[in-house]
Every structure is written in C-alpha cells, then in structure tokens.
Design a protein around this motif. Structure first.
Motif, mmCIF file in Angstrom:
data_model
loop_
_atom_site.group_PDB
_atom_site.id
_atom_site.type_symbol
_atom_site.label_atom_id
_atom_site.label_comp_id
_atom_site.label_asym_id
_atom_site.label_seq_id
_atom_site.Cartn_x
_atom_site.Cartn_y
_atom_site.Cartn_z
ATOM 1 N N THR A 129 0.802 -1.216 0.000
ATOM 2 C CA THR A 129 0.000 0.000 0.000
ATOM 3 C C THR A 129 0.834 1.265 0.000
ATOM 4 N N SER A 130 2.141 1.151 -0.053
ATOM 5 C CA SER A 130 3.019 2.313 -0.172
ATOM 6 C C SER A 130 4.208 1.910 -1.024
ATOM 7 N N VAL A 131 4.957 2.906 -1.488
ATOM 8 C CA VAL A 131 6.017 2.634 -2.449
ATOM 9 C C VAL A 131 6.997 1.604 -1.881
ATOM 10 N N PRO A 132 7.240 0.506 -2.594
ATOM 11 C CA PRO A 132 8.171 -0.517 -2.107
ATOM 12 C C PRO A 132 9.615 -0.054 -2.271
ATOM 13 N N LYS A 163 12.041 8.324 4.647
ATOM 14 C CA LYS A 163 12.050 6.936 5.087
ATOM 15 C C LYS A 163 11.179 6.070 4.194
ATOM 16 N N GLY A 164 10.576 6.685 3.160
ATOM 17 C CA GLY A 164 9.691 5.937 2.279
ATOM 18 C C GLY A 164 8.281 5.946 2.837
ATOM 19 N N TYR A 165 7.412 5.104 2.281
ATOM 20 C CA TYR A 165 6.035 4.948 2.712
ATOM 21 C C TYR A 165 5.286 6.267 2.629
ATOM 22 N N ALA A 166 4.765 6.487 1.434
ATOM 23 C CA ALA A 166 4.475 7.819 0.978
ATOM 24 C C ALA A 166 3.031 8.227 1.055
ATOM 25 N N HIS A 167 2.466 8.350 2.229
ATOM 26 C CA HIS A 167 1.140 8.911 2.355
ATOM 27 C C HIS A 167 1.205 9.984 3.421
ATOM 28 N N THR A 186 5.375 10.530 -5.234
ATOM 29 C CA THR A 186 6.415 9.670 -4.694
ATOM 30 C C THR A 186 7.369 9.297 -5.812
ATOM 31 N N LEU A 187 8.648 9.487 -5.573
ATOM 32 C CA LEU A 187 9.638 9.271 -6.621
ATOM 33 C C LEU A 187 9.876 7.796 -6.880
ATOM 34 N N THR A 188 9.979 7.451 -8.159
ATOM 35 C CA THR A 188 10.355 6.116 -8.583
ATOM 36 C C THR A 188 11.765 6.187 -9.161
ATOM 37 N N LYS A 189 12.190 5.130 -9.814
ATOM 38 C CA LYS A 189 13.545 5.121 -10.372
ATOM 39 C C LYS A 189 13.686 6.057 -11.564
ATOM 40 N N THR A 190 12.583 6.324 -12.248
ATOM 41 C CA THR A 190 12.609 7.188 -13.417
ATOM 42 C C THR A 190 11.813 8.447 -13.111
ATOM 43 N N ASN A 191 12.467 9.626 -13.150
ATOM 44 C CA ASN A 191 11.805 10.871 -12.765
ATOM 45 C C ASN A 191 12.160 11.999 -13.723
ATOM 46 N N THR A 192 11.929 11.768 -14.998
ATOM 47 C CA THR A 192 12.273 12.775 -16.000
ATOM 48 C C THR A 192 11.153 13.800 -16.180
ATOM 49 N N VAL A 193 9.901 13.366 -16.012
ATOM 50 C CA VAL A 193 8.770 14.278 -16.148
ATOM 51 C C VAL A 193 7.853 14.115 -14.945
ATOM 52 N N LEU A 194 7.112 15.173 -14.637
ATOM 53 C CA LEU A 194 6.117 15.149 -13.567
ATOM 54 C C LEU A 194 4.738 15.061 -14.192
ATOM 55 N N TYR A 195 4.073 13.916 -14.005
ATOM 56 C CA TYR A 195 2.717 13.744 -14.503
ATOM 57 C C TYR A 195 1.725 14.318 -13.496
ATOM 58 N N GLU A 246 17.062 16.649 -8.534
ATOM 59 C CA GLU A 246 18.489 16.803 -8.240
ATOM 60 C C GLU A 246 18.732 17.978 -7.307
ATOM 61 N N ARG A 247 18.069 19.097 -7.577
ATOM 62 C CA ARG A 247 18.267 20.297 -6.767
ATOM 63 C C ARG A 247 17.795 20.080 -5.334
ATOM 64 N N CYS A 248 16.708 19.338 -5.145
ATOM 65 C CA CYS A 248 16.159 19.098 -3.812
ATOM 66 C C CYS A 248 16.706 17.824 -3.171
ATOM 67 N N ASN A 249 17.628 17.171 -3.869
ATOM 68 C CA ASN A 249 18.246 15.945 -3.355
ATOM 69 C C ASN A 249 17.194 14.881 -3.036
ATOM 70 N N LEU A 250 16.243 14.732 -3.931
ATOM 71 C CA LEU A 250 15.187 13.742 -3.748
ATOM 72 C C LEU A 250 15.656 12.390 -4.257
ATOM 73 N N ARG A 251 15.238 11.342 -3.564
ATOM 74 C CA ARG A 251 15.647 9.984 -3.920
ATOM 75 C C ARG A 251 14.416 9.096 -4.100
ATOM 76 N N THR A 252 14.646 7.927 -4.686
ATOM 77 C CA THR A 252 13.559 6.964 -4.865
ATOM 78 C C THR A 252 12.878 6.693 -3.532
ATOM 79 N N GLY A 253 11.556 6.802 -3.519
ATOM 80 C CA GLY A 253 10.779 6.585 -2.295
ATOM 81 C C GLY A 253 10.417 7.853 -1.566
ATOM 82 N N ASP A 254 11.100 8.978 -1.861
ATOM 83 C CA ASP A 254 10.750 10.245 -1.239
ATOM 84 C C ASP A 254 9.408 10.737 -1.770
#
Length: 277
Positions: A129-132, A163-167, A186-195, A246-254
């Motif tokens: 129920t949250s990003v794995p 810490k992940g778990y994005a709600h 919630t960020l995934t491995k691919t974050n080129t565009v914001l839908y 990149e500017r906000c130092n966001l990572r997968t799961g954030d």
C-alpha cells in the motif's frame, strides 16, 4: 468495452484461488471490470510478450497504470500480428519501480478508457500500500490517505518521506494557498517528467498550455527552475522534473506535495513542498 491484459507465454492459471486476496477484494465485489495476473513457476514479470487486446479502439497507442500511492506509468503499445504489445522498456520500468517478485499477484481494475489501477498483493494475501523500497519490509503499518481517484479525500498517517512509505498526513497544511489544487508525488527510479494526476485535473477542471510552453517549478528555498509543458497522448506533464529532484536531493521513495499555481484554470507553475521531519 472488453479488454485483456495478458501474456500468451504464461499458462492459464485457472487453478489460482481468488481467496488468496482479502475477501473484500474478490472479483464479485469489485464495481469495475477487473482481472488478476500471477506467474507460473519459472516465469518472471519482465516479458516482451505482455500485451493488450481490446474490442474497441481506446488502447491503440497506450495504457496508463496507476497504483495506490498515486504514481502512474504510461506504457506505449506496439502492433504485431498477434496483437498490441506493451513496449518492453515501459513495462520493465513498472516491474522495476514496484520491485515485483515472482510470487506477487496483480489485480488490474479498469477505471476509465486507457486507465488501469494496479494493486499488488504478496503470496500471503497482504497488500502493498506504499512505495516498495529495497531493503525495507514488504509491508508497513499505515493508514492510506485517500483521494477522489479511489475514495474520499481525508487525512491518513505516514512516516517521513525520506524513510519511504508515501502517504502524507494532512497534505493541505503544506500549501501556500489552501485553495490551490495539489497532489502527492512519490519518486520512482525514473523521474524525467512530472505527470499531473488525472483525478486532480478532473476535480479542479484544470487546463494546460500547449506542449513546450514555458512554466516554472517553485522550490522550497525560493529558487525557481524552468520547465515545459508536455502532453503524451493526453497525459499532461511537465518536463524539467529531473532538475527539481536533483536540486532538492530527492531519492527513490521520497514524497513531496506538489501545489499547482494557476492563471484562471491554466497551470502555470508547480510549487514543491518537502515534508516535515
């Protein structure tokens, strides 16, 4: 509309017991057309043979897969003599981002035209129920924040996005203008565009400038980054999101809260809010 999302190389698992899912999720209790996919022994989810067949024309170009934590994947389709196949890279991205295991069970529910909600269940029937995240437990205690896409929009509990778990608990508290449209990302491995989530567009009757129109990302530190509008077959999005991450130092799961700034009903900027510690 009749539709099938399947893999011709996988055996027909008619012996699969739907009672492995929570009783409330059995197919007869679902209000929208749905179906279950699981793998035979020795198979894996990455397959060029994953394809869509439809009695109508809606799936000629693409399908959009969404999950409970509001992420979505656009899968383009290719035609061959056997039907419409998902582009391998698109489906593999969905598999990778969701860390699908061979024992996982996927419940596809047709929501609207080309849109499917995908719910992921482990072999014991527990639902993701949250990003794995790699290295984290498969399931975590959580209260899902609901949205108009799946239920009524109220509250929820969550841990810090880092810490992940994005709600997000009470996401409206982050907004500069509480009347502005917003959604969680919630960020995934691919974050080129914001839908932009479909439910947000429909809920606020949003409009978008023509593709390649200049817009802005407004960052928490006051910095402004350039972006551009995109329209991928009707899916509205903004290019330049990779620079924001990149500017906000966001990572997968954030997870961040995206507040949409409007001129009339037209989206002209996205204000990005980081979650509190």
């Amino acid at each position: 509309m009749q539709f099938i999302l399947t893999n011709p190389n996988l055996q027909n698992r008619s012996s699969f017991q739907e009672t492995m899912l929570p009783e409330s999720e059995n197919r007869e209790n679902l209000s929208s057309p749905s179906f279950i996919k699981s793998l035979s022994l020795g198979q894996n989810w990455k397959s060029k043979s994953m394809f869509v067949r439809s009695a109508g024309e809606a799936f000629v170009h693409r399908v959009v897969l969404s999950v409970l934590w509001n992420n979505s994947w656009q899968c383009w389709l290719q035609q061959d003599k056997n039907g419409l196949f998902m582009v391998e890279e698109d489906w593999d991205e969905f598999v990778d981002d969701n860390l699908l295991d061979t024992d996982d069970i996927l419940l596809f529910t047709h929501q609207d035209t080309i849109y499917f909600q995908v719910r992921i269940f482990k072999k014991d029937g527990s639902e993701i129920t949250s990003v794995p995240l790699e290295g984290e437990p498969e399931t975590q205690p959580f209260h899902q924040e609901t949205t108009p896409a799946f239920a009524s929009a109220n509250g929820g509990t969550s841990s810090r996005a880092r810490k992940g778990y994005a709600h997000v608990e009470n996401p409206k508290r982050y907004l500069l203008n509480p009347r502005n449209p917003y959604f969680e990302k919630t960020l995934t491995k691919t974050n080129t565009v914001l839908y932009v989530n479909t439910w947000v567009i429909e809920e606020y009757d949003l409009e978008f400038s023509p593709p390649n129109t200049h817009m802005h990302f407004l960052l928490p530190d006051g910095e402004t980054l350039d972006g551009y509008t995109k329209d991928y077959g009707g899916s509205h999005s903004f290019l330049g999101w990779a620079a924001v991450c990149e500017r906000c130092n966001l990572r997968t799961g954030d997870t961040v809260v995206c507040e949409l700034e409007l001129s009339g009903r037209v989206v002209v900027a996205v204000r990005v809010h980081l979650l509190d510690e």
